[in-house]
Design a protein around this motif. Structure first.
Motif, PDB file in Angstrom:
ATOM      1  N   ALA A 393       0.765   9.830  -5.072  1.00  9.45           N
ATOM      2  CA  ALA A 393       0.235   9.470  -3.756  1.00  9.45           C
ATOM      3  C   ALA A 393      -0.972   8.548  -3.877  1.00  9.45           C
ATOM      4  CB  ALA A 393      -0.140  10.733  -2.980  1.00  9.45           C
ATOM      5  N   LEU A 394      -1.889   8.863  -4.802  1.00  9.17           N
ATOM      6  CA  LEU A 394      -3.074   8.022  -4.991  1.00  9.17           C
ATOM      7  C   LEU A 394      -2.690   6.597  -5.363  1.00  9.17           C
ATOM      8  CD1 LEU A 394      -5.828  10.056  -6.882  1.00  9.17           C
ATOM      9  CD2 LEU A 394      -5.757   9.370  -4.479  1.00  9.17           C
ATOM     10  N   LYS A 395      -1.695   6.474  -6.238  1.00 11.44           N
ATOM     11  CA  LYS A 395      -1.241   5.151  -6.675  1.00 11.44           C
ATOM     12  C   LYS A 395      -0.666   4.361  -5.505  1.00 11.44           C
ATOM     13  CE  LYS A 395       1.650   2.932 -10.186  1.00 11.44           C
ATOM     14  NZ  LYS A 395       2.603   3.170 -11.310  1.00 11.44           N
ATOM     15  N   MET A 396       0.151   5.010  -4.695  1.00 12.50           N
ATOM     16  CA  MET A 396       0.772   4.336  -3.554  1.00 12.50           C
ATOM     17  C   MET A 396      -0.273   3.953  -2.503  1.00 12.50           C
ATOM     18  SD  MET A 396       4.514   6.099  -2.964  1.00 12.50           S
ATOM     19  CE  MET A 396       3.975   7.807  -2.909  1.00 12.50           C
ATOM     20  N   ILE A 397      -1.219   4.838  -2.262  1.00 14.15           N
ATOM     21  CA  ILE A 397      -2.265   4.553  -1.271  1.00 14.15           C
ATOM     22  C   ILE A 397      -3.131   3.378  -1.738  1.00 14.15           C
ATOM     23  CG2 ILE A 397      -4.369   5.469  -0.200  1.00 14.15           C
ATOM     24  CD1 ILE A 397      -2.981   8.258  -0.297  1.00 14.15           C
ATOM     25  N   TYR A 398      -3.461   3.360  -3.022  1.00 17.62           N
ATOM     26  CA  TYR A 398      -4.251   2.261  -3.573  1.00 17.62           C
ATOM     27  C   TYR A 398      -3.508   0.939  -3.415  1.00 17.62           C
ATOM     28  CZ  TYR A 398      -6.263  -0.849  -7.101  1.00 17.62           C
ATOM     29  OH  TYR A 398      -6.807  -1.928  -7.741  1.00 17.62           O
ATOM     30  N   ASN A 399      -2.224   0.928  -3.785  1.00 20.96           N
ATOM     31  CA  ASN A 399      -1.438  -0.301  -3.685  1.00 20.96           C
ATOM     32  C   ASN A 399      -1.275  -0.753  -2.246  1.00 20.96           C
ATOM     33  OD1 ASN A 399      -1.035  -0.566  -6.453  1.00 20.96           O
ATOM     34  ND2 ASN A 399       0.853   0.627  -6.444  1.00 20.96           N
ATOM     35  N   PHE A 400      -1.099   0.201  -1.348  1.00 20.96           N
ATOM     36  CA  PHE A 400      -0.960  -0.142   0.064  1.00 20.96           C
ATOM     37  C   PHE A 400      -2.236  -0.803   0.592  1.00 20.96           C
ATOM     38  CE2 PHE A 400      -1.717   1.199   4.529  1.00 20.96           C
ATOM     39  CZ  PHE A 400      -0.693   0.488   5.133  1.00 20.96           C
ATOM     40  N   LYS A 401      -3.358  -0.213   0.287  1.00 16.45           N
ATOM     41  CA  LYS A 401      -4.628  -0.761   0.783  1.00 16.45           C
ATOM     42  C   LYS A 401      -4.911  -2.148   0.216  1.00 16.45           C
ATOM     43  CE  LYS A 401      -7.120   3.504   1.884  1.00 16.45           C
ATOM     44  NZ  LYS A 401      -8.340   4.307   1.644  1.00 16.45           N
ATOM     45  N   LYS A 402      -4.511  -2.374  -1.037  1.00 14.93           N
ATOM     46  CA  LYS A 402      -4.811  -3.646  -1.682  1.00 14.93           C
ATOM     47  C   LYS A 402      -3.769  -4.722  -1.431  1.00 14.93           C
ATOM     48  CE  LYS A 402      -6.198  -5.650  -6.110  1.00 14.93           C
ATOM     49  NZ  LYS A 402      -6.524  -5.379  -7.542  1.00 14.93           N
ATOM     50  N   TYR A 403      -2.491  -4.309  -1.323  1.00 13.56           N
ATOM     51  CA  TYR A 403      -1.418  -5.306  -1.299  1.00 13.56           C
ATOM     52  C   TYR A 403      -0.578  -5.310  -0.029  1.00 13.56           C
ATOM     53  CZ  TYR A 403      -2.415  -5.487  -6.311  1.00 13.56           C
ATOM     54  OH  TYR A 403      -3.023  -5.620  -7.543  1.00 13.56           O
ATOM     55  N   HIS A 404      -0.964  -4.568   0.993  1.00 14.42           N
ATOM     56  CA  HIS A 404      -0.242  -4.604   2.243  1.00 14.42           C
ATOM     57  C   HIS A 404      -0.182  -6.049   2.720  1.00 14.42           C
ATOM     58  CE1 HIS A 404       1.435  -3.514   6.036  1.00 14.42           C
ATOM     59  NE2 HIS A 404       0.343  -3.767   6.736  1.00 14.42           N
ATOM     60  N   PHE A 405       1.016  -6.521   3.109  1.00 13.69           N
ATOM     61  CA  PHE A 405       1.211  -7.955   3.331  1.00 13.69           C
ATOM     62  C   PHE A 405       0.321  -8.528   4.427  1.00 13.69           C
ATOM     63  CE2 PHE A 405       4.125  -6.596   6.731  1.00 13.69           C
ATOM     64  CZ  PHE A 405       3.988  -7.606   7.670  1.00 13.69           C
ATOM     65  N   ARG A 406      -0.030  -7.756   5.445  1.00 14.37           N
ATOM     66  CA  ARG A 406      -0.853  -8.310   6.519  1.00 14.37           C
ATOM     67  C   ARG A 406      -2.277  -8.634   6.037  1.00 14.37           C
ATOM     68  NH1 ARG A 406       1.630  -8.328  11.312  1.00 14.37           N
ATOM     69  NH2 ARG A 406       3.275  -6.820  11.720  1.00 14.37           N
ATOM     70  N   SER A 407      -2.682  -7.970   4.966  1.00  8.01           N
ATOM     71  CA  SER A 407      -4.027  -8.224   4.440  1.00  8.01           C
ATOM     72  C   SER A 407      -4.004  -9.319   3.362  1.00  8.01           C
ATOM     73  CB  SER A 407      -4.610  -6.947   3.832  1.00  8.01           C
ATOM     74  OG  SER A 407      -3.867  -6.549   2.683  1.00  8.01           O
TER      75      SER A 407
END
Length: 409
Positions: A393-407
């Motif tokens: 979960a931590l890995k996915m949350i980190y990747n989402f916050k950093k690499y979410h396409f809108r950001s």
């Protein structure tokens, strides 16, 4: 003539029918193949849809015939069924993507359904949706390449373990690892390089393989024999949530962030991870549209099968459960709330409440919640411990916050 191949069992054929319909309805009848390829000598513009299966009932065969007749009114087409047997793949390991049946391997023998006059074919997974004129792909000149492919967005740290001359060996994949959901195949080169035979030979030696046919094809088709296609032609929908590009990590998606940004603005073929027939809602695209709605809009337009599909739609709640569980895991992981994570895995008593809460999750946040919720569901069915779920979960949350396409655009 355009030859397209799909693999589908009796249950999956209704989903394949939606893909077939999307191909027909996105074919511009005002254009000829020469509008895509001036050098093409194709005169008979007709689709041949080949379905590889282990069994198709008489009732489903009749439905497919009626589907063919209905779509033929829009654009010339024919649906052909090819029955294969799992026994023919006894040398192939039963693991990973092929843990329950050998159907994923059927595409490895697709060349046997074509005679020498057919030079090119396109394989597509049934969990896809076409959003372009598919003749764009058939107009691509493969020259001496064996196959046109799209890079896989997952990690490239996977491997195949096999035995050769009584010695254990490992084949490691690299950044060129492709997704086998779309294969534009040069049949002459495919046969010339004996790809099917090489796949079976390697399969017979394997004692560990994860992605079945995809791993075998990646191990047997060298990068120099591949033509890399635009990511838009096999747009894995998880990329709407987040994706890590090669200029950020070479072991992930083998496209630059700039190349990816162009694809996300105009995806041509969607490849669904969270299946629309299980998830009414998952990710939102560049335009802010729930991508599963595209599939259901096409399902409504699909002749013969639409009534059956829409009937099943009424009972779909999996997206709410996964998103509800995922939001709870998101909050618990960030607060190091291990008792809560353990409760989510071990106890289902609050699932109804989590589903109700999922209705209020923001659109941009819904996708990551779904992925996290799937991790909880997997942990429940496979008896995973809370720390493995927490770390994932931590890995996915980190990747989402950093690499979410809108950001990233």
């Amino acid at each position: 003539m355009y030859h397209l191949v799909f693999s589908a069992d009796e249950n999956y054929i209704k989903y394949t029918s939606v893909l077939i319909t999307s191909i027909i309805l996105n074919t511009d009848k005002n254009k000829k193949i020469q509008d895509f390829d001036k050098n093409s000598n194709i005169k008979n513009e007709k689709y041949f849809f080949h379905i590889l299966s282990n069994f198709v009932s008489d009732k489903t065969r009749e439905k497919l015939l009626n589907l063919q007749n209905a779509l033929n009114e829009i654009f010339p087409c024919k649906i052909i069924i090819h029955i294969k047997n799992d026994e023919d793949f006894e040398n192939f390991p039963t693991s990973g993507a092929a843990h329950s049946l050998k159907l994923p391997y059927y595409r490895l023998r697709l060349s046997s359904i074509f005679d020498e006059s057919i030079k090119k074919c396109l394989y597509l997974d049934s969990d896809m949706l076409c959003m372009c004129d598919i003749r764009e792909l058939f107009s691509i000149n493969l020259k001496d390449k064996i196959v046109g492919v799209v890079g896989d967005p997952g990690s490239k740290k996977s491997k195949i373990k096999f035995k050769e001359n009584d010695k254990k060996k490992i084949f490691y994949f690299d950044e060129n690892y492709f997704n086998s959901g779309l294969l534009l195949i040069n049949l002459e080169e495919y046969k010339k390089h004996s790809i099917e035979q090489k796949c079976e030979e390697l399969a017979s030696k394997c004692y560990y393989i994860k992605a079945a046919d995809q791993d075998l094809l990646n191990a047997t088709i060298h990068y120099k024999h591949q033509l890399k296609l635009d990511f838009a032609y096999n747009f894995s929908t998880i990329a709407f949530c987040y994706v890590i590009c090669k200029d950020e990590n070479k072991n992930r998606l083998n496209y630059t962030r700039n190349e990816f940004n162009k694809s996300i603005k105009n995806p041509k073929i969607l490849h669904y991870g969270e299946k629309p027939w299980r998830f009414l809602k998952s990710y939102f695209d560049y335009k802010g549209t729930n991508i599963n709605e595209y599939w259901w809009d096409m399902a409504i337009k699909t002749p013969i099968f639409n009534e059956e599909l829409l009937k099943s739609k009424k009972n779909i709640t999996n997206h709410l459960l996964c998103a509800g569980l995922g939001r709870e895991l998101f909050n618990a992981a960030l607060k190091f709330n291990f008792p809560k994570i353990k409760f989510l895995i071990k106890n289902t008593s609050n699932d109804e409440k989590y589903m109700q809460r999922a209705e209020s999750i923001e659109d941009d946040f819904f996708g990551i919640c779904c992925i996290l919720g799937i991790a909880i569901s997997y942990a429940r069915s496979h008896k995973k411990n809370l720390f493995s779920v927490y770390l994932k979960a931590l890995k996915m949350i980190y990747n989402f916050k950093k690499y979410h396409f809108r950001s990233r655009i």
